[in-house]
Design a protein around this motif. Sequence first.
Motif, short mmCIF file in Angstrom:
data_model
loop_
_atom_site.label_atom_id
_atom_site.label_comp_id
_atom_site.label_asym_id
_atom_site.label_seq_id
_atom_site.Cartn_x
_atom_site.Cartn_y
_atom_site.Cartn_z
N ALA A 247 0.98 -4.57 10.25
CA ALA A 247 1.76 -3.82 9.94
C ALA A 247 0.52 -2.94 8.44
O ALA A 247 -0.03 -3.27 8.05
CB ALA A 247 2.65 -4.04 8.70
N PRO A 248 0.98 -1.83 7.82
CA PRO A 248 -0.16 -1.08 7.00
C PRO A 248 -0.02 -1.71 6.35
O PRO A 248 -0.83 -2.16 4.75
CB PRO A 248 -0.27 0.40 6.78
CG PRO A 248 1.47 0.90 7.56
CD PRO A 248 1.80 -0.45 8.51
N ASP A 249 1.39 -2.26 5.29
CA ASP A 249 0.81 -2.98 4.42
C ASP A 249 2.81 -3.17 4.62
O ASP A 249 4.00 -2.96 5.31
CB ASP A 249 1.22 -1.96 2.69
CG ASP A 249 1.71 -0.68 3.08
OD1 ASP A 249 3.16 -1.05 3.68
OD2 ASP A 249 1.58 0.28 3.44
N TYR A 250 3.65 -3.92 3.11
CA TYR A 250 5.01 -4.65 3.69
C TYR A 250 6.06 -3.65 3.53
O TYR A 250 6.93 -3.78 4.82
CB TYR A 250 4.89 -5.54 2.08
CG TYR A 250 5.98 -5.87 2.09
CD1 TYR A 250 7.04 -6.33 3.03
CD2 TYR A 250 6.49 -7.28 0.89
CE1 TYR A 250 7.96 -8.05 2.81
CE2 TYR A 250 7.38 -8.14 0.86
CZ TYR A 250 7.92 -8.70 1.71
OH TYR A 250 9.08 -9.45 1.94
N GLY A 252 5.66 -1.06 5.28
CA GLY A 252 5.41 -0.76 7.23
C GLY A 252 5.97 -1.20 7.59
O GLY A 252 6.14 -1.21 8.60
N TYR A 254 9.02 -2.71 7.11
CA TYR A 254 10.58 -2.21 7.35
C TYR A 254 10.49 -1.01 7.45
O TYR A 254 11.59 -0.20 8.60
CB TYR A 254 11.04 -2.34 5.87
CG TYR A 254 10.79 -3.14 5.56
CD1 TYR A 254 11.67 -4.68 6.14
CD2 TYR A 254 11.19 -3.69 4.04
CE1 TYR A 254 11.85 -5.89 5.65
CE2 TYR A 254 11.37 -5.07 3.40
CZ TYR A 254 11.30 -5.83 4.06
OH TYR A 254 11.15 -6.90 3.11
N GLU A 255 9.72 0.30 7.75
CA GLU A 255 9.30 1.20 8.00
C GLU A 255 9.38 1.55 9.40
O GLU A 255 10.15 2.56 10.13
CB GLU A 255 7.92 1.94 7.83
CG GLU A 255 7.55 3.63 7.82
CD GLU A 255 6.50 3.95 6.90
OE1 GLU A 255 5.87 3.07 6.82
OE2 GLU A 255 6.35 5.03 7.02
N ARG A 256 8.23 0.49 10.36
CA ARG A 256 8.34 0.76 11.67
C ARG A 256 9.79 0.45 12.17
O ARG A 256 9.84 0.64 13.34
CB ARG A 256 6.93 -0.10 11.66
CG ARG A 256 6.10 0.30 11.54
CD ARG A 256 4.80 -0.93 12.44
NE ARG A 256 3.55 0.48 11.93
CZ ARG A 256 2.44 -0.37 11.78
NH1 ARG A 256 2.14 -1.08 12.96
NH2 ARG A 256 1.28 0.55 11.71
N ARG A 275 0.35 3.26 -1.73
CA ARG A 275 0.98 4.32 -0.47
C ARG A 275 2.88 3.62 -0.06
O ARG A 275 3.53 4.50 0.30
CB ARG A 275 0.83 3.79 1.03
CG ARG A 275 1.16 4.42 2.64
CD ARG A 275 0.43 3.76 3.87
NE ARG A 275 1.76 2.33 4.36
CZ ARG A 275 2.97 3.00 4.51
NH1 ARG A 275 2.64 4.15 5.79
NH2 ARG A 275 4.29 2.23 4.87
N GLU A 276 2.73 3.20 -0.41
CA GLU A 276 4.19 1.93 0.14
C GLU A 276 5.43 2.99 -1.97
O GLU A 276 6.36 3.70 -1.28
CB GLU A 276 4.50 0.74 -0.91
CG GLU A 276 4.03 -0.46 0.41
CD GLU A 276 3.80 -1.49 -0.31
OE1 GLU A 276 4.34 -2.65 0.31
OE2 GLU A 276 3.49 -1.59 -1.29
N VAL A 279 5.74 6.19 0.27
CA VAL A 279 6.89 6.34 1.22
C VAL A 279 8.34 6.34 0.36
O VAL A 279 8.77 7.19 1.42
CB VAL A 279 6.66 5.63 2.42
CG1 VAL A 279 7.69 5.29 3.05
CG2 VAL A 279 5.21 6.14 2.83
#
Length: 430
Positions: A247-250, A252, A254-256, A275-276, A279
């Motif tokens: 995952a790109p970050d935390y 990410g 949930y996003e995925r 980024r978080e 988004v």
Amino acid sequence: MTTRFIRGRLLSFHRAPQTIDDPAAYCYIEDGALLVQEGRIAAIGEAAEITPPLGAEIVDHRPHLILPGLIDAHIHYPQAQVIASYGAQLMDWLNNYTFPEEQKFADPAHAARIAELFLTELLRHGTTTAVVYGPSYKVALDAFFAAANARNMRMLAGKSMMDRNAPPDLCDTAQSSYDDCKALIASWHGVGRAGYVITPRFAITSTAAQLDAAGTLLAEHPDCWAQTHIAENHSEIALTAELFPNAPDYLGVYERHGLLGRRTLLGHCIHLVERERKVMAETGTVAVFCPTSNLFLGSGLFDADGLAAQGVRQGLATDVGGGDSYSMLRTANEAYKIMQLQNQTLNPFDAFYRMTRGNAEILGLEAEIGDLAVGSAADLVVLDSAATPSMALRKETVETLAEELFLLQILGDDRAVAAVYVAGEAAKAA
Ligand code: GUN
Ligand code: ZN
């Protein structure tokens, strides 16, 4: 249902106040009255201009303020006996206090008892709606929704989905959690005043398969809500990165799994990276500020102004039992201090907006709760700004509504809650 003519100083908000001097953001009626029929507000205005129908019960709360019932955007019902647990930060606090306690909720009798006491406590503090994390057991949510509906309270809740990194007795599986959520949605969502919140606890306690199941549930039930935790604590963030190396970050994670959007509430959001934040703003995902919890667990300082400047929607919440008070007034007090530490401020109009209309807006429920408008549910809180000797003494020098609200924001707690109405019926226990 009794028709009531409820008199007092009425205050409600149309939108977020931009400054401490923004009267277009709210409606204040010094000698106001609400006509309440069938659990809803049938009229609002100057007391002299509303004629109570024959047989209406007349209640006079002057000189107190009447606002929409307070809304708590994030609270854990199985933590009523975890609140005030000593000496730990998030991960130890979960493992040593919270997970052992939540296992008791496999017993429906225990779940029913705590649900009753929890709802009573919310009402005593002026909170008429809350967004609630339940334990992982379906029976405990059946008990909770039954208790809330018996009181006609607008409660949103869900069972915690958790299939790893917790005691085996507390864990479900991806499939069983999907099945239990489906059954709970069928039994409770839109039944009475109940609403269902799809609740994967956080990335650490869910496998990718379970997060997939949660995303599927949200796609299948777009009128439900979703909630989870994010970026609360540095050890939590490091462990999440280990568990989801791709995952790109935390966020990410949930996003995925399709878990972001305007009906998703993410608790804490303290240590988000750029980024978080971006988004979250783009997807309309809500950051829920839990100030007493963030201080109690030593988690960090929520950047309210920074997130707002980037367009991130925000809620305000107690997060009991990481939070140490059921009171949204105490919560606004601690929010003020957290913002002060960052050279930010929380003006009293904004504080009361967040506790009422603001939290209703993040849920998309502003047509029903959080406002004193014709057609809104008559969920009300009556606040006494001279409830204690120190409040009464300070009030002697108060000259403006802003000063009075700030007095309540800083010195208020359950003692300032003079009365509460749920769907037009008096509901605060003595
Ligand atoms: N993260 C995962 N579960 C919890 C919880 O119960 N409380 C808090 N504050 N953070 C969490
Ligand atoms: Zn929480």
